[in-house]
Enzyme design. Structure first.
Site, PDB file in Angstrom:
ATOM      1  N   HIS A  76     -11.434   1.434   0.803  1.00 33.82           N
ATOM      2  CA  HIS A  76     -10.783   2.862   1.261  1.00 33.82           C
ATOM      3  C   HIS A  76     -10.789   3.453  -0.129  1.00 33.82           C
ATOM      4  O   HIS A  76     -10.855   2.953  -1.494  1.00 33.82           O
ATOM      5  CB  HIS A  76      -9.234   2.570   1.488  1.00 33.82           C
ATOM      6  CG  HIS A  76      -9.261   2.331   3.085  1.00 33.82           C
ATOM      7  ND1 HIS A  76      -8.200   1.958   3.604  1.00 33.82           N
ATOM      8  CD2 HIS A  76     -10.232   2.423   3.956  1.00 33.82           C
ATOM      9  CE1 HIS A  76      -8.518   1.646   5.087  1.00 33.82           C
ATOM     10  NE2 HIS A  76      -9.606   1.900   5.347  1.00 33.82           N
ATOM     11  N   ASP A 196       1.732  -4.888  -1.133  1.00 35.08           N
ATOM     12  CA  ASP A 196       1.668  -3.676  -0.503  1.00 35.08           C
ATOM     13  C   ASP A 196       3.198  -3.215   0.087  1.00 35.08           C
ATOM     14  O   ASP A 196       3.598  -3.962   1.199  1.00 35.08           O
ATOM     15  CB  ASP A 196       0.640  -3.574   0.638  1.00 35.08           C
ATOM     16  CG  ASP A 196       0.246  -2.436   1.220  1.00 35.08           C
ATOM     17  OD1 ASP A 196       0.978  -1.266   1.008  1.00 35.08           O
ATOM     18  OD2 ASP A 196      -0.196  -2.294   2.393  1.00 35.08           O
ATOM     19  N   HIS A 364      -2.215   6.399  16.807  1.00 35.26           N
ATOM     20  CA  HIS A 364      -2.395   5.924  15.671  1.00 35.26           C
ATOM     21  C   HIS A 364      -1.650   4.516  15.431  1.00 35.26           C
ATOM     22  O   HIS A 364      -0.713   4.494  15.925  1.00 35.26           O
ATOM     23  CB  HIS A 364      -1.775   6.937  14.480  1.00 35.26           C
ATOM     24  CG  HIS A 364      -1.807   6.384  13.108  1.00 35.26           C
ATOM     25  ND1 HIS A 364      -2.712   6.183  12.252  1.00 35.26           N
ATOM     26  CD2 HIS A 364      -0.597   5.974  12.185  1.00 35.26           C
ATOM     27  CE1 HIS A 364      -2.373   5.624  11.142  1.00 35.26           C
ATOM     28  NE2 HIS A 364      -0.977   5.315  11.286  1.00 35.26           N
ATOM     29  N   GLY A 367      -2.552   0.710   9.037  1.00 35.82           N
ATOM     30  CA  GLY A 367      -3.268  -0.298   8.507  1.00 35.82           C
ATOM     31  C   GLY A 367      -2.633  -1.055   7.764  1.00 35.82           C
ATOM     32  O   GLY A 367      -2.917  -2.154   6.841  1.00 35.82           O
ATOM     33  N   HIS A 368      -0.990  -0.956   7.463  1.00 34.70           N
ATOM     34  CA  HIS A 368      -0.390  -1.468   6.588  1.00 34.70           C
ATOM     35  C   HIS A 368       0.512  -2.481   7.376  1.00 34.70           C
ATOM     36  O   HIS A 368       1.333  -1.846   8.481  1.00 34.70           O
ATOM     37  CB  HIS A 368       0.232  -0.695   5.572  1.00 34.70           C
ATOM     38  CG  HIS A 368      -0.536   0.185   5.025  1.00 34.70           C
ATOM     39  ND1 HIS A 368      -1.316  -0.096   3.594  1.00 34.70           N
ATOM     40  CD2 HIS A 368      -1.213   1.264   5.239  1.00 34.70           C
ATOM     41  CE1 HIS A 368      -2.133   0.867   3.206  1.00 34.70           C
ATOM     42  NE2 HIS A 368      -2.219   1.839   4.286  1.00 34.70           N
TER      43      HIS A 368
END
Length: 555
Positions: A76, A196, A364, A367-368
């Site tokens: 990314h 993260d 949606h 991705g975390h």
């Protein structure tokens, strides 16, 4: 665990803390420096005219001979977007998976050739040996395949950088997490965990991609017109879902946006994206098919997802214009600074008649990892020390609270800001100072030449406009030869402000006459007094402060 006794270990975030994006973390082990990620961030609202924002790399440039490797966790833009700028300053080998390196090389190619750099492809089975440490990797699940966590093995235990991750039980192939490897790293002993924090405020587990695929399928079946899917250019998992569902529902897919097209070509060539020849069509051919057979994947030239949609709704896109029968899927969560433009674009789309679907309709998925995902990682790693990364400050705080819930003492958690040094020496971990850190603004081909002063001027111009004063002097006769000529742009409408302009001209004449009557004078002094006089008068009359530019000529 390393057999060599490591005397000094430091963790220095240069980006990615106190913000979402622009990831860059320095791991210092004795005399060797290792960089994890080199990302970018899209500009905030007040950064007028700025294309992208990258980390300040002064510290790495000053210590370039000590940098032994650059490790990229995934492909990314927030992890690889500034790699070309870094490699122009630091000649160090780059490590990453096949897809990540291919995307990074594309970024480098766009900025111009960088010679002498070695690229090393790694997998979860790779081991890289250095004087002070050896480095291993584990696969994670993210919205792009081939994502990695990075492990630096030291005499104190492992330093683990998780990369960006979530846990998805339905993930397979190159998206599947290496849970066994993660657990083994935890069993062997984790010294410092960097994890993260992007979704640390969201309860529960992150929604599975399979749920999103079901929702997309229903949307594809129910929509009567064209479907436009807006996403970040490197969201491979969403692209693949669109290709698969389009093929299953008899639709054709076109892509638009330079970075999206580049990412698709790379992913398709390497086998990370699969699409049948009968499904993919050039954008110029969409009018050859009925609307209920067309899907368009859109993003901007910098990879952000709004630019192309905005052009389409304003009829400025060369190939696509929004129709009343269109369905637009917004399949991304806006980063800080992108919320207002996103909602403005959505309103424009709705006004044009399009049916707009967003994350509130379960289009949606992040991705975390959410809170339960993050606690699972913490429990597997069982770190001695914890540093939350990749998130705004409130996200870092939320993640630190989750860590305390899993049994980590508050004194063992370090919430660092950009440039902070978290140091372990002689058995103690502490904050030990700062290095140079911050934002470098990229505007066109300019790198760092736009700073706060230029941004302030741009903001002033956008709010109150510009007021130009042109005066021609006859120095020999000590008088005004022509002017003052007053030019207003974005300040007042000249035809309706004759009295204001005449008074302004009189003020300028008084200032100039006062100076030219002297034996000698400096132009800079005249210009400054013109600015001061006009600034006071114009604000008194209009409550506005335009940028005032005096131009003085002589013959």
């Amino acid at each position: 665990m390393s057999k060599t006794k490591n005397e000094v270990i430091r963790v220095i975030p240069l980006g990615g803390v106190g913000e979402v994006g622009k990831a860059m973390y320095v791991i210092e082990i004795d005399e060797e420096l290792f960089v994890v990620d080199s990302g970018l961030m899209f500009p905030e609202d007040e950064m007028l005219g700025i294309d992208i924002v990258i980390p300040d790399m002064t510290f790495l440039e000053e210590n370039k001979d000590r940098v032994k490797g650059i490790f990229l966790t995934h492909g990314h833009e927030d992890a690889i977007g500034s790699i070309a700028y870094l490699l122009k300053k630091v000649q160090a080998p780059v490590y990453g998976t096949k897809l990540t390196l291919a995307l990074a090389k594309e970024h480098i190619k766009e900025l111009g050739p960088v010679k002498g750099i070695k690229f090393f492809e790694v997998t979860n089975r790779s081991r890289m040996n250095f004087d002070s440490t050896h480095v291993t990797f584990f696969h994670t699940t993210h919205s792009i395949p081939d994502s990695l966590g990075v492990v630096f093995h030291t005499s104190e235990g492992a330093i683990v950088h998780t990369g960006e991750f979530k846990f998805d039980q339905s993930a397979s192939g190159s998206y599947q997490p290496d849970i066994a490897k993660m657990a083994k790293v935890g069993e062997d002993g984790v010294f410092i965990l960097l994890s993260d924090s992007t979704e640390a405020e969201r309860p529960g587990y992150t929604t599975s991609e399979s749920v999103i695929a079901d929702q997309l399928t229903r949307t594809f079946h129910s929509s009567q017109g064209r479907i436009l899917v807006s996403l970040f250019s490197s969201n491979f998992i969403r692209m693949q879902q669109v290709f698969d569902i389009a093929a299953a529902t008899g639709r054709k897919v076109a892509v638009t946006g330079r970075t999206l097209e580049n990412a698709f070509e790379i992913g398709h060539k390497l086998g990370y994206l699969t699409v049948g020849e009968e499904t993919l069509i050039p954008l110029k051919e969409i009018d050859q098919h009925s609307d209920d057979e067309v899907v368009i994947i859109v993003t901007g030239n910098q990879g952000e997802p709004l630019e192309a949609l905005d052009k389409m709704v304003h009829r400025q896109h060369k190939d696509v214009r929004i129709k009343e029968t269109d369905t637009v899927l917004i399949t991304f969560t806006p980063s800080p600074g992108m919320e207002v433009p996103m909602y403005q674009t959505m309103n424009k789309l709705a006004k044009a008649g399009a049916n707009v679907l967003t994350s509130s309709r379960k289009v949606h998925v992040s991705g975390h990892g959410s809170q339960e995902d993050l606690k699972l990682m913490l429990n597997m790693m069982k770190p001695k020390y914890f540093i939350p990364i990749q998130g705004e400050y409130k996200m870092l705080i939320a993640h630190s609270r989750l860590a305390q819930q899993t049994g980590i003492e508050k004194s063992q958690i370090f919430i660092a800001e950009k440039g902070d040094i978290v140091e372990h020496r002689k058995g103690k971990m502490r904050m030990s100072g700062r290095v140079t850190a911050g934002n470098v603004l990229i505007d066109g081909s300019g790198v760092g030449d736009v700073g706060n002063i230029v941004l302030r001027d741009r903001k002033l111009l956008s709010q109150d406009g510009i007021f130009i004063v042109v005066v021609t002097l006859n120095r020999k006769e000590k008088k005004i030869a022509a002017g003052p000529e007053l030019i207003s742009r974005g300040f007042v409408y000249v035809r309706e402000s004759e009295e204001l302009l005449e008074e302004s001209a009189q003020l300028v004449r008084k200032v100039v006459d006062k100076y030219v009557s002297k034996q000698s004078f400096e132009w800079n002094n005249i210009k400054q007094e013109i600015r001061d006089a006009l600034n006071s008068y114009l604000f008194q009359q209009t409550k506005r402060r335009p940028m005032i530019i005096p131009i003085i000529m002589e013959y």
